[in-house]
Each structure stands twice: as C-alpha cells, then as structure tokens.
Design a protein around this motif. Structure first.
Motif, PDB file in Angstrom:
ATOM      1  N   SER A  86      84.116 -14.684  -7.597  1.00 47.42           N
ATOM      2  CA  SER A  86      85.067 -15.566  -7.981  1.00 47.42           C
ATOM      3  C   SER A  86      86.115 -15.128  -9.029  1.00 47.42           C
ATOM      4  O   SER A  86      87.062 -16.018  -9.341  1.00 47.42           O
ATOM      5  CB  SER A  86      84.199 -16.665  -9.125  1.00 47.42           C
ATOM      6  N   ALA A  87      85.939 -14.038  -9.515  1.00 46.10           N
ATOM      7  CA  ALA A  87      86.970 -13.315 -10.270  1.00 46.10           C
ATOM      8  C   ALA A  87      87.048 -11.779 -10.124  1.00 46.10           C
ATOM      9  O   ALA A  87      86.233 -11.307  -9.036  1.00 46.10           O
ATOM     10  CB  ALA A  87      86.514 -13.466 -11.854  1.00 46.10           C
ATOM     11  N   GLY A  88      87.517 -11.022 -10.782  1.00 49.62           N
ATOM     12  CA  GLY A  88      87.795  -9.749 -10.671  1.00 49.62           C
ATOM     13  C   GLY A  88      88.916  -9.128  -9.671  1.00 49.62           C
ATOM     14  O   GLY A  88      89.630 -10.074  -8.843  1.00 49.62           O
ATOM     15  N   GLN A  89      89.263  -8.003  -9.794  1.00 48.91           N
ATOM     16  CA  GLN A  89      90.207  -7.545  -8.646  1.00 48.91           C
ATOM     17  C   GLN A  89      89.951  -7.725  -7.376  1.00 48.91           C
ATOM     18  O   GLN A  89      88.775  -7.526  -6.691  1.00 48.91           O
ATOM     19  CB  GLN A  89      90.164  -5.867  -8.668  1.00 48.91           C
ATOM     20  N   SER A  90      90.988  -8.511  -6.690  1.00 52.82           N
ATOM     21  CA  SER A  90      90.851  -8.757  -5.270  1.00 52.82           C
ATOM     22  C   SER A  90      89.459  -9.532  -4.845  1.00 52.82           C
ATOM     23  O   SER A  90      89.070  -9.766  -3.773  1.00 52.82           O
ATOM     24  CB  SER A  90      90.847  -7.469  -4.432  1.00 52.82           C
ATOM     25  N   PHE A  91      89.143 -10.395  -5.846  1.00 50.11           N
ATOM     26  CA  PHE A  91      87.859 -11.258  -5.857  1.00 50.11           C
ATOM     27  C   PHE A  91      86.691 -10.507  -5.102  1.00 50.11           C
ATOM     28  O   PHE A  91      86.136 -11.103  -4.135  1.00 50.11           O
ATOM     29  CB  PHE A  91      88.439 -12.408  -5.070  1.00 50.11           C
ATOM     30  N   GLY A  92      86.554  -9.200  -5.437  1.00 48.83           N
ATOM     31  CA  GLY A  92      85.215  -8.733  -4.852  1.00 48.83           C
ATOM     32  C   GLY A  92      85.576  -7.849  -3.457  1.00 48.83           C
ATOM     33  O   GLY A  92      84.483  -7.283  -3.084  1.00 48.83           O
ATOM     34  N   PHE A  93      86.693  -8.185  -2.854  1.00 48.51           N
ATOM     35  CA  PHE A  93      86.936  -7.312  -1.810  1.00 48.51           C
ATOM     36  C   PHE A  93      86.969  -6.000  -1.975  1.00 48.51           C
ATOM     37  O   PHE A  93      86.480  -5.173  -0.956  1.00 48.51           O
ATOM     38  CB  PHE A  93      88.263  -7.751  -1.308  1.00 48.51           C
ATOM     39  N   GLY A  94      87.359  -5.225  -3.225  1.00 48.44           N
ATOM     40  CA  GLY A  94      87.434  -4.126  -3.432  1.00 48.44           C
ATOM     41  C   GLY A  94      87.843  -3.713  -4.940  1.00 48.44           C
ATOM     42  O   GLY A  94      88.064  -4.794  -5.534  1.00 48.44           O
ATOM     43  N   GLU A  95      87.970  -2.311  -5.145  1.00 47.13           N
ATOM     44  CA  GLU A  95      88.396  -2.210  -6.574  1.00 47.13           C
ATOM     45  C   GLU A  95      89.810  -1.982  -6.593  1.00 47.13           C
ATOM     46  O   GLU A  95      90.390  -1.830  -7.727  1.00 47.13           O
ATOM     47  CB  GLU A  95      87.734  -0.677  -6.966  1.00 47.13           C
TER      48      GLU A  95
END
Length: 595
Positions: free
Chosen positions: A475-484
């Motif tokens: 739900s958050a973070g760089q690219s919604f957890g798709f990658g770094e």
C-alpha cells in the motif's frame, strides 16, 4: 537460425539433458544432470488438464521486479509463486520474455531461444519453471511466429544480402512501385497504423526493396513458404518443451500463411475480400498445415504439449485452430466483446459451447488481457451510443476523450462477470491484476507511454499501456512493492487501496473473492457442460437474470439488472457482493448448492 542471435564469443546455457522426456527418448541415467529438476511428472500426466484450467496471464515486465531496475523479471515471478498458488490458478501464461528492443512490448523478438537479459537468464527461467511445477502450476509461454524483430540476426543478414538472396527469402521483400521503386508495393496500412511497407537501404547504399510488416516497422513478417522458417520454429518448440514448458500461446495464429500475387490489391480491395480461407493475408486454410506439424512435436511428449491460438477470425472458423490435429484450443474473445448484458452473455456462452463441441476442444473465456481496456473500467464507462463498437476495444480511452468513469459500478459489474466466467465449463484465462479489481490507468503522461499504437495513431488512441502498468503489491513504498526502483510505467496514487497488502486480510476484497471462487472451482468441477435454468419468482426481471446448473448440483445466478431479485433457495457458496437471506442485489453473481 531464429533461435540464435548471439554475438561472437558469447555463450548460451543449453542443457546437455532436459527435464522433460520425450516419448521416443531413453530415460536419463543416474549420472546425467538436467537444466532444472524433473518436476513436471509431479503434475501428473492427464492429457486433458487444460480443458477446465484457470490460467493466469503474466506480463513479465509488469508483474514483480526482483533486481530493482524498474522492470519485472523472472526472479520476481519465482518469488511470487506462493501468491499464485494461494490464488488457486492451474497454469501461468507468460507473455514474451525473449530478448527484445520492446518496440511492441516484447512481441518484437530478437532471439526465440533465450531470455532478455533485462529480465533474467535461462538459469532464471529453469528456476522459475521448477518453482511453478513444484507448486502444481503449469506454464504456457508466448510464441510469436508471424514476425521477428528487425534486430534479429536473420533480418540483419537480409539487410546485408542482395536482392533475391536466400537471406531475404525468409521474409517478404518486394520491389517498390513508381519509376524508381520509390513508392511502396501497395497502400496497405499496418495494424498499428501507418504504412505496412518500409523501404530498406541496399548494401551499396542505394534505396532498395520494401519489406512487409503487418504491425510495427520493427516487426518484419516472416515468409512461411520458406522451409527453413518451419524447421527453425520446430526446433524452438522442442527447445522450450524440453525445458518443461507445458504449452504455447500462439500470437497472431491466423496470420502466418500469406499468398501475395504479383499485382497486390489495394487496401480497399483487401478490406473487401472475404476472410473465408482464401484471403491473401489472414486466416488462410493452409495455415493449418503449419499447426499439424506443430501438433506432431506436441505429441512427442507425455502428456502432450498444448497450444492455444490467438486467432481473430470469424467465429465459425475458430474450430479449425482448436482441433485435436491442430493447436487444440483457440481463444474465444466473444465474452470480452460483449456488454454487461444478460442476453448478450447467454447468446455468447451458448454459441461458444456449441462451437467448442464441433472441434472437440473446450471453450476459453476471457474478460481482460494485455491488449484491451480492463473490464472493471469497460463496465464503468458509458455505452457507445451507436452500439457498433466492440466493448473490448480502446475507443473507450481514445486520445482526447475523457468519459466519466463510474468506478464503483464498474468494479461491481466486473466482480459479477468474473464470478460468472469462473462458473462456466471450459478454461478461464485471467489477466494479472484483475484479481485486484484494477481499473485501466488512464492518466499516463504522453512522454511515458510505450505502446506503438499510441505513436503510430496520433490523436486516435492512447494505446494499451493503461492495462500494463506494474502491479501494486504493497500500500506504500517505492512502486507499491513492485520493486526497489521506480516502475517503468507510472503507477497512480489510487493503486494503494487496490494493492495485495490492502486486500489480503479484507474478507470481501476482490482478491479474496477470486481466491474463494478458484478454490471452489477446483472442488466443484465436473463434466464441461451446463444447463440453462429459469428461476421461479423472478417476475419481470427474468430478462436481466441468468442462471445455469453445473454437474454436481450447483448453480450460478447472475443479476445483470440494477434492482434486487429474490434469492433462489440453496446453500450460498460464494457471491460477488454481500447478501442477505432473501434477495440477490443488482449487478451480482452467486453460486448456490441446490437443496
């Protein structure tokens, strides 16, 4: 050869022995080693496993990015096998993963027997298929036989070779029209817009011949009258089959065979020519001679490999592609092209079950894929007033058009349609992200778009990038957890509430609806037949309600209308919307076990 494309001095990992044994091969000795563990046998040898399989399409560059370069990769898929197993799918269809310049999302193939280094290696492929098979999931891979890329070693050789050479005969070259050959051989238009012919520069630097490309100019069409083309693709089929691949999805299956006269017809004449087996380009009868050869390769294995044709042909001609002597199955896009309408759904299902019976195959059901607007969005946009346009096409998101999306209604209808689809006899092909209820991403800046249809049809279409945006895992973070790293296509902020993380623990989420339905589908499967039934007490709403019974005593009921109708008696197994004990809400599907 088509499978090569190596630079001088480079090496390719090719196993000395293979995990998949052909029927005519001796067993591997205890001292030999395979490229990957022999896991396919753990899936069983049922030759009909595909008839009612749930197949999950992965667009690899947008599924999961394990190495942090912003592009999905094979290791990302391997790391998410547990997710696929928990989802409950029987097989994965992997869109092109071959070396490619991405002129058309990977469907411009540089080398048919290798992996694009941006998304992995052959060793990564072996590890992925071992993980999938270990989880009880089979693998179908895309194969693109109508054209190569313009970077393929065969085409590079053709450009360096003279007119009339064997190298050029692998493709479709023609002299130009006009006094000096300055005009294309015909006025044909490519599928992606713009001319279908491109002129080359000859090795001596002078303007030269023209080559045919039914799609982008980076995708020159192969000449299937050339025996070398046949033999090389047979080698490619064995290459991947020997690595354990369970089947092949055949891109543009209806386009391989061409018969081009010396005097080419105009585009208007081409468009007016019936596609009845003798059209110069599309759906020619002799294309099935190619697939009979392929079937011979498929049947070298136990269980036989499967093929599924992407053949946009008249429905009455689809059984030829799905025959047991040919590929075995063909995509049915009719449900995808239907509106959310009871009459259209019933007519489509009835017709296609009859059609499948003619070929002895099972039908395929599709609501979304990498080429069309996601069905949660299609169902949430206003119907075309003329009724002439097909619901699956991109008129819904044409350049400059901003139709108002009824997102909640679209998702509600999509959930109902998906549950209806999963109840049908036959195989269901699901597209990554539909289990999250994802909508089309319309708000992509022009500078970030990648699809050639956008660039070759200026002002007409925004292309297909909106359904290819990388998935949101968190739900958050760089690219919604798709990658770094930042994803290769921009993800909108609203992806947060559609993420796997957001839906995982929510009982009524779309993700958990798919999980329940796919689990029940396996438990309830019987013969691939259905019986339409009329429900008592539905009154005037019967025209908006569809119900059918499946073997084993369970029924599927869909209310396509907006008003609630009486809920039939029976044990509720799964429903697309919350129910009370008395009514079936509008735009809702329920599965019931009959008392």
């Amino acid at each position: 050869m088509i499978g090569s494309g190596l630079e001088a001095g480079s090496e390719k990992h090719e196993p000395e022995t293979h995990p998949q044994q052909r029927k005519d091969e001796k067993p591997l000795s205890s001292t030999t080693t395979a490229a990957a563990p022999t896991t396919a046998s753990g899936l069983g040898t049922d030759p009909h496993w595909w008839r009612q399989a749930a197949v999950y399409q992965i667009y690899p560059r947008s599924f999961a990015d394990a190495d942090g370069n912003g592009i999905g990769d094979l290791r990302g898929i391997t790391e998410r096998v547990d997710y696929l197993q928990d989802l409950g799918v029987d097989a994965v269809w992997l869109s092109p993963f071959y070396p490619s310049a991405l002129a058309d999302g990977g469907y411009d193939v540089d080398d048919y027997r290798d992996v694009d280094p941006k998304i992995g290696t052959l060793e990564d492929f072996d590890a992925m298929i071992a993980a999938l098979h270990g989880a009880g999931i089979r693998l179908i891979v895309d194969i693109v036989p109508n054209h190569t890329s313009d970077r393929h070693e065969w085409f590079v050789e053709a450009l360096r070779s003279p007119k009339g050479s064997a190298a050029r005969d692998r493709y479709i070259f023609r002299d130009g029209a006009g006094e000096a050959g300055e005009l294309p051989p015909s006025d044909w238009t490519s599928i992606f817009g713009g001319p279908a012919w491109t002129r080359i520069t000859e090795p001596d630097g002078t303007p030269g011949q023209w080559f045919l490309h039914s799609f982008a100019k980076e995708q020159p069409d192969l000449n299937w009258h050339n025996r070398e083309v046949h033999e090389d693709f047979l080698q490619t089929l064995r290459f991947w089959s020997d690595r354990g691949v369970d089947g092949f999805r055949v891109d543009v299956a209806h386009g391989l065979s061409k018969d081009l006269p010396a005097n080419l017809p105009s585009q208007a004449e081409l468009d007016a020519t019936p596609k009845d087996g003798a059209h110069p380009i599309w759906d020619r009868d002799e294309v099935h001679e190619i697939y009979r050869e392929w079937r011979g390769v498929f049947n070298e294995y136990d269980p036989p490999k499967i093929g599924v044709a992407e053949a946009w042909v008249d429905s009455a001609r689809r059984p030829k592609y799905a025959s047991a002597e040919g590929l075995g199955q063909a995509f049915n896009f009719d449900l995808l092209e239907a509106g959310f309408d009871a009459a259209q759904f019933r007519e489509t299902v009835t017709f296609n079950l009859e059609l499948a019976a003619k070929s002895g195959s099972s039908s395929t059901w599709v609501l979304s894929n990498h080429d069309v607007v996601r069905h949660a969005t299609r169902y949430g946009l206003p119907a075309k007033a003329s009724g002439e346009e097909k619901a699956g096409t991109n008129w819904l998101l044409t350049a400059g058009a901003t139709p108002e999306l009824q997102a909640e209604s679209g998702l509600r209808k999509a959930r109902a349609a998906s549950l209806f689809e999963l109840a049908l006899p036959g195989s269901a092909y699901l597209y990554q992200g539909e289990e999250l209820g994802l909508h089309e991403v319309a708000e992509i800046p022009d500078a970030d778009r990648q699809d050639p249809t956008f660039f070759r049809s200026p002002g007409l279409s925004v292309g297909r990038d909106g359904c290819r945006v990388p998935l949101p895992w968190s739900s958050a973070g760089q690219s919604f957890g798709f990658g770094e790293a930042e994803a290769h296509l921009p993800q909108p902020e609203w992806f947060s509430r559609y993420s796997v993380q957001a839906q995982d623990a929510a009982q009524d989420s779309t993700l958990n609806l798919y999980r329940r339905a796919l689990r029940l589908r396996r438990e309830l499967q019987g013969e691939d037949t259905l019986e339409w039934i009329e429900l008592p007490g539905a009154g005037d709403s019967t025209t908006e309600v569809l119900a059918f019974r499946r073997p084993g005593g369970w029924i599927c009921v869909t209310n396509f209308g907006e008003q609630a109708v009486p809920l039939p008696a029976g044990e509720v197994l799964v429903s697309s919307q919350p129910l009370n004990s008395e009514v079936l809400p509008g735009e809702t599907t329920v599965w019931l076990r009959e008392h």
